[in-house]
Write a protein that holds these residues in place. Structure first.
Motif, PDB file in Angstrom:
ATOM      1  N   HIS A 149      11.594   4.492  21.842  1.00 46.43           N
ATOM      2  CA  HIS A 149      12.207   3.778  20.725  1.00 46.43           C
ATOM      3  C   HIS A 149      11.479   4.124  19.429  1.00 46.43           C
ATOM      4  CE1 HIS A 149      12.924   0.418  17.956  1.00 46.43           C
ATOM      5  NE2 HIS A 149      13.929   0.017  18.707  1.00 46.43           N
ATOM      6  N   HIS A 150      12.230   4.552  18.425  1.00 48.24           N
ATOM      7  CA  HIS A 150      11.692   4.751  17.077  1.00 48.24           C
ATOM      8  C   HIS A 150      12.595   3.995  16.113  1.00 48.24           C
ATOM      9  CE1 HIS A 150      10.127   8.182  19.367  1.00 48.24           C
ATOM     10  NE2 HIS A 150       9.088   8.144  18.552  1.00 48.24           N
ATOM     11  N   CYS A 151      12.156   3.877  14.860  1.00 52.36           N
ATOM     12  CA  CYS A 151      13.007   3.145  13.918  1.00 52.36           C
ATOM     13  C   CYS A 151      13.027   3.818  12.549  1.00 52.36           C
ATOM     14  CB  CYS A 151      12.532   1.692  13.784  1.00 52.36           C
ATOM     15  SG  CYS A 151      10.926   1.507  12.999  1.00 52.36           S
ATOM     16  N   THR A 152      14.000   3.409  11.745  1.00 49.16           N
ATOM     17  CA  THR A 152      14.007   3.763  10.333  1.00 49.16           C
ATOM     18  C   THR A 152      13.973   2.440   9.560  1.00 49.16           C
ATOM     19  OG1 THR A 152      16.382   3.678   9.780  1.00 49.16           O
ATOM     20  CG2 THR A 152      15.617   5.640  10.936  1.00 49.16           C
TER      21      THR A 152
ATOM     22  N   HIS B 231      21.499  -0.320  17.152  1.00 56.59           N
ATOM     23  CA  HIS B 231      20.756  -1.532  16.769  1.00 56.59           C
ATOM     24  C   HIS B 231      20.440  -2.361  18.002  1.00 56.59           C
ATOM     25  CE1 HIS B 231      21.418  -0.436  12.625  1.00 56.59           C
ATOM     26  NE2 HIS B 231      22.676  -0.190  12.936  1.00 56.59           N
TER      27      HIS B 231
ATOM     28  N   SER C  67      16.950  -0.054  10.470  1.00 55.68           N
ATOM     29  CA  SER C  67      17.027  -1.435   9.992  1.00 55.68           C
ATOM     30  C   SER C  67      18.329  -1.576   9.214  1.00 55.68           C
ATOM     31  CB  SER C  67      15.823  -1.767   9.112  1.00 55.68           C
ATOM     32  OG  SER C  67      15.799  -0.946   7.972  1.00 55.68           O
TER      33      SER C  67
ATOM     34  N   THR D 133      18.150  -4.467  18.752  1.00 57.15           N
ATOM     35  CA  THR D 133      17.802  -5.874  18.577  1.00 57.15           C
ATOM     36  C   THR D 133      18.984  -6.775  18.900  1.00 57.15           C
ATOM     37  OG1 THR D 133      16.353  -5.138  16.820  1.00 57.15           O
ATOM     38  CG2 THR D 133      16.808  -7.477  16.897  1.00 57.15           C
TER      39      THR D 133
ATOM     40  N   LEU E 228      10.871  -4.292  14.945  1.00 53.61           N
ATOM     41  CA  LEU E 228      11.259  -2.898  15.196  1.00 53.61           C
ATOM     42  C   LEU E 228      10.046  -2.019  15.499  1.00 53.61           C
ATOM     43  CD1 LEU E 228      14.054  -2.283  12.508  1.00 53.61           C
ATOM     44  CD2 LEU E 228      14.290  -2.955  14.900  1.00 53.61           C
TER      45      LEU E 228
ATOM     46  N   VAL F 218      16.940   5.915  18.080  1.00 55.01           N
ATOM     47  CA  VAL F 218      16.406   5.465  16.802  1.00 55.01           C
ATOM     48  C   VAL F 218      17.183   4.231  16.374  1.00 55.01           C
ATOM     49  CG1 VAL F 218      16.224   5.988  14.328  1.00 55.01           C
ATOM     50  CG2 VAL F 218      15.513   7.689  16.018  1.00 55.01           C
ATOM     51  N   GLU F 219      16.438   3.187  16.018  1.00 55.93           N
ATOM     52  CA  GLU F 219      17.056   1.941  15.559  1.00 55.93           C
ATOM     53  C   GLU F 219      16.840   1.800  14.060  1.00 55.93           C
ATOM     54  OE1 GLU F 219      16.156  -1.563  17.816  1.00 55.93           O
ATOM     55  OE2 GLU F 219      17.354  -2.828  16.477  1.00 55.93           O
TER      56      GLU F 219
ATOM     57  N   GLU G  39      10.563  -4.542  20.112  1.00 52.56           N
ATOM     58  CA  GLU G  39      11.702  -3.728  20.556  1.00 52.56           C
ATOM     59  C   GLU G  39      11.253  -2.423  21.233  1.00 52.56           C
ATOM     60  OE1 GLU G  39      14.560  -5.458  20.398  1.00 52.56           O
ATOM     61  OE2 GLU G  39      15.299  -3.906  21.737  1.00 52.56           O
TER      62      GLU G  39
END
Ligand code: ZN
Lengths: 257, 282
Positions: B68-71, B9, B33, B11, B53, B30-31, B57
């Motif tokens: 950087h990728h996110c879910t 995380h 949420s 952030t 995100l 991978v960040e 970020e």
């Protein structure tokens, strides 16, 4: 650079071209029927807008998104929603297209939002032709200064020469910034000289740069000395900046309101 | 050594962390949420978070040479708060974004009916969008929670190989592996799971479909735990290739199922120097 439909057609593979055809048709259709069923729903072309890079290649995403906006004759409501709910890349494509849409100055809040960002990709996209046409002088000067601060190349600033020419207030801001940098023992960005060169062109014949006794550093010691456009810190008075007399072909133009 | 942290995380972390992670070999992350520690009171608060995100970020990470990728998801804890549940209706427009490589973190916290609904609905959203799902297993009543989670996954339209079960430990690894899902382990500075226990699990269960993350956030955590596991693996006799499988190829294969991983980020020294973050803002 944004590519035209024709250029994209030449570069895209069959599947991507077919996807683009459908997406543009949807955009044109949605332009005619702008009503939405609920607060979280979007017209199909707006979902296409998000997926453009995956279907046409990331290198074409800006161009495809821009074409979709134009084809949908995107109204302020759509443009605002796409910007506000967009990724950084989607926001950038909105900013790059504003001047091609019939929005007058109503989309200025989006440009102002991008100029508040620290994401340099957004700052660079925000200082395009739309900003040149619509930003008021104060906001425009701060946009230029922000580019220098964040090292966004000023080549990104649309009609820089036009708007900077003869802008005494911009010159003052640039000089102050240069002195602050010099005081901190840091280099003055090369682009600052570029902008200053554009500012000075209007005063051809009226002031001779480099002969003024004042610079900000000296005036701060000896009390305020009024400065003209051409009065700049010593560090900036070098051969890199064209002096007004070097540009006799430049016809002075009125400063933009 | 190249490292992919599949659950962190950022952030909640500083630029010093980004720099240290890059120096340790982290090139992609991978960040997911998740819950921010302070309960949110409206969907709009989630949307600002999702936008961060997908905007700020990834930009920040790119300044340090990290992809950087996110879910995205409504997390299990806040799925119980009716002020937040409208997030489920808005998720479809976020799940089409380029940087989103899975739906997550979803799963159970206290195993309530509201959590049942949010989990099933979001597994369906993952299936609808061709995305895998990051499913966290509860911290309390973990084994029972895992079994219930696996049952819900079986009833869903999402195949098990599209699911990563996270926060596993010695007591849950077997059931997770038997389910056909990917197995994720969060390595913490104390209590829950450490690098030596992780090495033992890899020795007993192999390296296939095994994924290790730091899960670093605003709590007591360590963003370099991925590297520490790699070092512990090498010290215990695992090969460089084993390390590369667990800490790079496995997470790339799992999130790669989204078709949206973009791993080519320029190294920091190739970037235009002196932008606003490297200078500490303006
Ligand atoms: Zn987490």
């Amino acid at each position: 650079m944004l590519k035209s439909r024709k250029e994209l057609d030449a570069e895209l593979g069959g599947a991507a071209r077919a996807w683009l055809d459908e997406a543009l048709a949807e955009a044109a259709h949605d332009a005619a029927t702008p009503d939405l069923p609920g607060p979280y729903t979007s017209p199909p072309w707006e979902l296409r807008y998000a997926a453009a890079g995956r279907h046409c290649g990331p290198e074409h995403a800006d161009s495809v998104r821009s074409l979709l906006l134009v084809e949908a004759r995107a109204p302020l409501s759509s443009v605002t929603r796409l910007y506000e709910q967009g990724t950084a890349a989607e926001r950038r494509a909105v900013l790059l297209t504003l001047h091609r849409l019939d929005l007058g100055d109503t989309a200025l809040p989006l440009v102002e939002d991008a100029l508040r960002a620290n994401d340099t990709r957004l700052v660079a996209a925000a200082v395009g032709p739309y900003a040149a046409d619509h930003l008021d002088p104060h906001a425009w000067r701060h946009a230029v200064l922000k580019c220098l601060f964040t090292e966004v190349p000023v080549a990104a600033v649309a009609r820089l020469d036009d708007r900077a020419r003869g802008d005494a207030e911009l010159a003052r801001m640039l000089s102050d910034f240069a002195e602050e940098r010099t005081a901190a023992g840091r280099a003055v960005p090369e682009d600052l000289r570029t902008v200053l060169g554009h500012v000075r062109r209007i005063r051809a014949g009226s002031t001779t740069p480099g002969t003024s006794p004042s610079s900000r550093l000296r005036s701060s010691r000896g009390g305020p000395i009024p400065r003209g456009v051409a009065e700049t810190p010593e560090s900036l008075r070098d051969e890199g900046v064209p002096a007004p007399c070097d540009a006799p072909h430049q016809t002075p133009r009125p400063i933009r309101p | 050594m190249r490292i992919f942290d599949p659950h962190i995380h950022m952030t909640s972390r500083t630029t010093d962390d980004y720099r240290a992670m890059y120096d340790a070999g982290v090139r992609a992350l991978v960040e997911p949420s998740f819950w921010l520690g302070q309960p949110r009171t409206s969907p709009a608060s989630f949307f600002d978070y999702f936008d961060a995100l997908l905007g700020w970020e990834p930009f920040r990470a790119s300044q340090y040479g990290i992809a950087h990728h996110c879910t995205l998801a409504l997390n299990p804890k806040e799925a119980n708060d009716p002020r937040c549940t409208p997030v489920l209706d808005a998720l479809p427009r976020y799940l089409v974004k380029d940087g989103v490589v899975a739906v997550g973190e979803i799963g159970y916290d206290s195993m309530t009916p509201a959590e049942d609904h949010a989990l099933a609905a979001q597994l369906q959203l993952a299936a609808d969008h061709g995305l895998p799902a990051l499913v966290h297993t509860p911290h309390r009543d973990k084994l029972a929670g895992l079994h219930r989670t696996i049952d819900v996954i079986r009833e869903s339209n999402l195949p098990p190989e599209h699911v990563l079960l996270d926060h596993l430990n010695e007591t849950t690894v077997k059931a997770a592996a038997d389910s056909g899902c990917w197995a994720g382990f969060s390595i913490y500075p104390d209590t829950k799971m450490d690098e030596d226990r992780m090495v033992t699990i890899l020795r007993n269960h192999g390296t296939e479909k095994m994924i290790v993350n730091s899960a670093a956030d605003w709590g007591k955590s360590d963003p370099l735990k991925t590297r520490k596991v790699a070092d512990a693996m090498l010290k215990a006799g695992f090969t460089e290739d084993d390390v590369d499988q667990v800490l790079w190829r496995n997470p790339v294969a799992f999130y790669g199922q989204s078709g949206r991983l973009q791993l080519d980020v320029p190294a920091p020294d190739q970037l235009h120097e002196g932008n606003s973050i490297l200078r500490g803002g303006e």
